[in-house]
Motif scaffolding. Structure first.
Motif, mmCIF file in Angstrom:
data_model
loop_
_atom_site.group_PDB
_atom_site.id
_atom_site.type_symbol
_atom_site.label_atom_id
_atom_site.label_comp_id
_atom_site.label_asym_id
_atom_site.label_seq_id
_atom_site.Cartn_x
_atom_site.Cartn_y
_atom_site.Cartn_z
ATOM 1 N N TYR A 138 -18.557 25.371 -3.058
ATOM 2 C CA TYR A 138 -18.567 24.267 -1.910
ATOM 3 C C TYR A 138 -18.467 23.493 -0.836
ATOM 4 O O TYR A 138 -19.187 24.074 -0.223
ATOM 5 C CB TYR A 138 -16.419 25.353 -1.728
ATOM 6 N N GLU A 166 -17.501 20.975 1.959
ATOM 7 C CA GLU A 166 -16.780 19.077 2.718
ATOM 8 C C GLU A 166 -16.838 18.424 3.058
ATOM 9 O O GLU A 166 -18.345 18.338 3.523
ATOM 10 C CB GLU A 166 -15.703 20.790 3.470
ATOM 11 N N ARG A 221 -21.690 20.398 -8.500
ATOM 12 C CA ARG A 221 -22.090 20.491 -10.553
ATOM 13 C C ARG A 221 -22.946 21.409 -10.675
ATOM 14 O O ARG A 221 -22.863 21.791 -12.227
ATOM 15 C CB ARG A 221 -22.264 18.956 -10.872
ATOM 16 N N ASN A 225 -12.365 18.261 -0.525
ATOM 17 C CA ASN A 225 -13.516 19.160 -0.624
ATOM 18 C C ASN A 225 -14.849 19.001 -2.061
ATOM 19 O O ASN A 225 -13.498 18.822 -3.133
ATOM 20 C CB ASN A 225 -13.110 20.759 -1.220
ATOM 21 N N PHE A 226 -15.518 19.129 -2.228
ATOM 22 C CA PHE A 226 -16.481 19.111 -3.377
ATOM 23 C C PHE A 226 -16.818 20.422 -4.307
ATOM 24 O O PHE A 226 -17.007 21.417 -3.432
ATOM 25 C CB PHE A 226 -17.425 18.255 -3.137
ATOM 26 N N CYS A 229 -11.492 13.800 -4.092
ATOM 27 C CA CYS A 229 -12.538 14.462 -4.390
ATOM 28 C C CYS A 229 -11.924 15.090 -4.801
ATOM 29 O O CYS A 229 -11.330 15.483 -6.343
ATOM 30 C CB CYS A 229 -11.968 15.202 -2.957
ATOM 31 N N ASP A 230 -12.599 16.261 -5.251
ATOM 32 C CA ASP A 230 -12.607 17.312 -6.406
ATOM 33 C C ASP A 230 -11.612 18.403 -5.792
ATOM 34 O O ASP A 230 -10.173 18.013 -6.584
ATOM 35 C CB ASP A 230 -13.512 18.639 -6.705
#
Length: 305
Positions: A155, A157, A150, A146-147, A166-167
């Motif tokens: 969110y 994926e 910015r 998942n990210f 990943c985040d």
């Protein structure tokens, strides 16, 4: 005697007696040396006999050679984030890793060995997680990498065939280097429920640790994706804004909050109208209250354990 890293397994449970038994059985079947593992199980005020059933199962861990197996009980319901926060204070002092598990997962025998082996190859790796698949359909991925956008804070994926940084990862099965747990401040219990794993993983990243998805390691999760319960809506909406405020700095934080408030809140309202077939005044008030509290209310400070 084995010199492999010491591991503490941490499980929160509530009213899932049968599912918990299945999870513990798969934990007992791990190929990792039993003498390098201990278990701490926290019952969150279950009323279905889960605590008594779990207590009866702990003897099997001692018989299998585990270093320890303990049951803790909350006198009243505290919810999952508070449970994870409490359990991180129960880590064995010698443990190099903590493995957080939900009480409804089924582990392959090589789960612990695979994740620890991956983490040991990279000292900068603080958080590692497997591919989580539906128990009802093991060929379907439920959770992957998942990210966090910015500029938008949204969110997204991404699945992969090879390990991927990943985040954040879902905390239903999450291996954490204890150094990352302590330096990041660990799980924040004030989240109550929802987004606490996002906050933790981002905090680990801020502390200098990588978060990595290991897709070849598959864990089954006994869940169905469905609409959230109304009592969780407030935390779902408020906590998303908390994640941004606690883990990002200006000017990105301002951009993300603006996007989520101006774009996300109307979508939450439209979703409420669709889900309820019309206006539900208490639910709309809850959504607006969550938006105000998340964007402008007090936020817990991040510290160190």
């Amino acid at each position: 005697m084995s010199t492999l890293p010491r591991l503490s397994v941490l499980i929160c449970t509530r009213n899932r007696r049968e599912k918990l038994g299945r999870t513990l059985a798969s934990l007992l079947a791990q190929e990792y040396p039993a003498e390098r593992m201990d278990l701490v199980l926290l019952d969150d005020a279950s009323d279905d006999g889960s605590a008594a059933a779990a207590d009866g199962l702990l003897g099997a861990f001692a018989a299998a050679g585990w270093r320890g197996a303990r049951l803790l009980r909350n006198p009243s319901r505290a919810d999952i984030a508070r449970g994870r926060e409490r359990l991180q204070g129960e880590l064995a002092g010698e443990s190099a890793y903590a493995l957080y598990l939900d009480d409804d997962v089924v582990l392959p025998p090589g789960l612990v060995s695979s994740l620890i082996s991956g983490a040991e190859r990279d000292p900068s790796l603080g958080v590692a997680g497997p591919r989580l698949c539906f128990l009802s359909g093991p060929d379907r991925t439920a959770h992957c990498a998942n990210f966090v956008g910015r500029f938008t804070g949204r969110y997204r994926e991404k699945d992969a065939a090879v390990p991927l940084d990943c985040d954040w990862l879902n905390s239903s099965c999450l291996l954490i280097r204890t150094g990352a747990l302590r330096k990041s401040g660990g799980f924040c219990g004030s989240y109550v429920t929802a987004h606490e794993e996002v906050d933790f993983c981002l905090g680990a990243g801020l502390a200098g640790f990588r978060v990595r998805y290991f897709p070849a390691v598959r864990v089954l999760h006994d869940i169905d994706i469905k609409s959230p319960k109304k009592e969780r809506l407030y935390y779902l909406y408020r906590n998303k804004l908390w994640v941004i405020r606690r883990n990002f700095s200006f000017p990105l934080k301002a951009l993300q909050l603006a996007f989520l408030l101006l774009g996300g809140t109307p979508l939450h309202i439209l979703d409420s109208l669709r889900r309820n077939g019309g206006v539900d005044p208490p639910e709309l008030a809850l959504i607006l209250k969550a938006a105000v509290a998340g964007a402008f209310g007090p936020v817990p400070r991040r510290g160190r354990l």
